[in-house]
Design a protein around this motif. Structure first.
Motif, PDB file in Angstrom:
ATOM      1  N   LEU A  25      33.124  42.123  39.581  1.00  0.00           N
ATOM      2  CA  LEU A  25      33.543  41.396  40.778  1.00  0.00           C
ATOM      3  C   LEU A  25      32.590  41.537  41.955  1.00  0.00           C
ATOM      4  O   LEU A  25      32.574  40.691  42.851  1.00  0.00           O
ATOM      5  CB  LEU A  25      34.948  41.841  41.201  1.00  0.00           C
ATOM      6  N   THR A  26      31.801  42.607  41.977  1.00  0.00           N
ATOM      7  CA  THR A  26      30.952  42.856  43.143  1.00  0.00           C
ATOM      8  C   THR A  26      29.465  42.878  42.829  1.00  0.00           C
ATOM      9  O   THR A  26      28.648  42.918  43.739  1.00  0.00           O
ATOM     10  CB  THR A  26      31.315  44.208  43.785  1.00  0.00           C
ATOM     11  N   VAL A  34      39.343  42.571  34.204  1.00  0.00           N
ATOM     12  CA  VAL A  34      39.315  42.623  32.753  1.00  0.00           C
ATOM     13  C   VAL A  34      40.524  41.884  32.186  1.00  0.00           C
ATOM     14  O   VAL A  34      41.649  42.101  32.631  1.00  0.00           O
ATOM     15  CB  VAL A  34      39.323  44.089  32.259  1.00  0.00           C
ATOM     16  N   THR A  35      40.271  41.019  31.222  1.00  0.00           N
ATOM     17  CA  THR A  35      41.326  40.344  30.480  1.00  0.00           C
ATOM     18  C   THR A  35      41.298  40.895  29.064  1.00  0.00           C
ATOM     19  O   THR A  35      40.226  40.912  28.427  1.00  0.00           O
ATOM     20  CB  THR A  35      41.112  38.816  30.462  1.00  0.00           C
ATOM     21  N   VAL A  57      39.757  53.604  29.618  1.00  0.00           N
ATOM     22  CA  VAL A  57      38.655  53.742  30.580  1.00  0.00           C
ATOM     23  C   VAL A  57      38.855  54.933  31.519  1.00  0.00           C
ATOM     24  O   VAL A  57      38.157  55.078  32.521  1.00  0.00           O
ATOM     25  CB  VAL A  57      38.483  52.444  31.413  1.00  0.00           C
ATOM     26  N   GLN A  58      39.784  55.794  31.172  1.00  0.00           N
ATOM     27  CA  GLN A  58      40.173  56.913  32.031  1.00  0.00           C
ATOM     28  C   GLN A  58      38.996  57.778  32.456  1.00  0.00           C
ATOM     29  O   GLN A  58      38.871  58.138  33.626  1.00  0.00           O
ATOM     30  CB  GLN A  58      41.206  57.766  31.306  1.00  0.00           C
ATOM     31  N   GLN A  59      38.121  58.108  31.537  1.00  0.00           N
ATOM     32  CA  GLN A  59      37.008  58.996  31.880  1.00  0.00           C
ATOM     33  C   GLN A  59      36.085  58.352  32.907  1.00  0.00           C
ATOM     34  O   GLN A  59      35.654  58.994  33.858  1.00  0.00           O
ATOM     35  CB  GLN A  59      36.221  59.385  30.630  1.00  0.00           C
ATOM     36  N   ALA A  60      35.797  57.061  32.722  1.00  0.00           N
ATOM     37  CA  ALA A  60      34.921  56.365  33.670  1.00  0.00           C
ATOM     38  C   ALA A  60      35.581  56.274  35.048  1.00  0.00           C
ATOM     39  O   ALA A  60      34.900  56.340  36.072  1.00  0.00           O
ATOM     40  CB  ALA A  60      34.562  54.982  33.147  1.00  0.00           C
ATOM     41  N   MET A  61      36.895  56.128  35.088  1.00  0.00           N
ATOM     42  CA  MET A  61      37.585  56.063  36.374  1.00  0.00           C
ATOM     43  C   MET A  61      37.668  57.436  37.020  1.00  0.00           C
ATOM     44  O   MET A  61      37.573  57.560  38.244  1.00  0.00           O
ATOM     45  CB  MET A  61      38.974  55.444  36.205  1.00  0.00           C
ATOM     46  N   ALA A  68      37.444  50.311  40.764  1.00  0.00           N
ATOM     47  CA  ALA A  68      38.611  49.423  40.777  1.00  0.00           C
ATOM     48  C   ALA A  68      38.639  48.592  39.500  1.00  0.00           C
ATOM     49  O   ALA A  68      37.595  48.147  39.012  1.00  0.00           O
ATOM     50  CB  ALA A  68      38.565  48.516  41.987  1.00  0.00           C
ATOM     51  N   LEU A  69      39.852  48.388  38.992  1.00  0.00           N
ATOM     52  CA  LEU A  69      40.025  47.647  37.748  1.00  0.00           C
ATOM     53  C   LEU A  69      41.236  46.732  37.891  1.00  0.00           C
ATOM     54  O   LEU A  69      42.365  47.204  38.051  1.00  0.00           O
ATOM     55  CB  LEU A  69      40.230  48.630  36.597  1.00  0.00           C
TER      56      LEU A  69
END
Length: 85
Positions: A25-26, A34-35, A57-61, A68-69
């Motif tokens: 998005l940025t 994400v779809t 995606v927990q580790q990346a967050m 943001a997701l």
């Protein structure tokens, strides 16, 4: 920074049958939309579907590689209904 392809890989590792579309998005690699379409969402509430994806995606967050997701999750049936409209 995490690439859209890496986000897709993380989700597919948790949901191998998933169709995944990732949009940065940025342009900075930390805000994504994400779809996800997966048969593993069958019989699950929207919150449960999102929890599955967040788990992938927990580790990346946790390391703030993803800040943001925004999620859109569908069962294959729901996805077909949305695409027809």
């Amino acid at each position: 920074m995490v690439s859209p392809a890496q986000v897709e890989e993380m989700i597919k590792a948790k949901l191998p049958d998933a169709q995944v579309q990732v949009q940065d998005l940025t342009g900075g690699g930390d805000h994504y939309q994400v779809t996800v379409v997966s048969s593993q969402f069958e019989g699950k509430r929207l919150v449960q579907q999102h929890q599955i994806v967040y788990g992938a995606v927990q580790q990346a967050m946790a390391t703030e590689a993803i800040h943001a997701l925004a999620l859109k999750t569908y069962t294959p049936q729901d996805w077909e209904a949305v695409r027809v409209v």
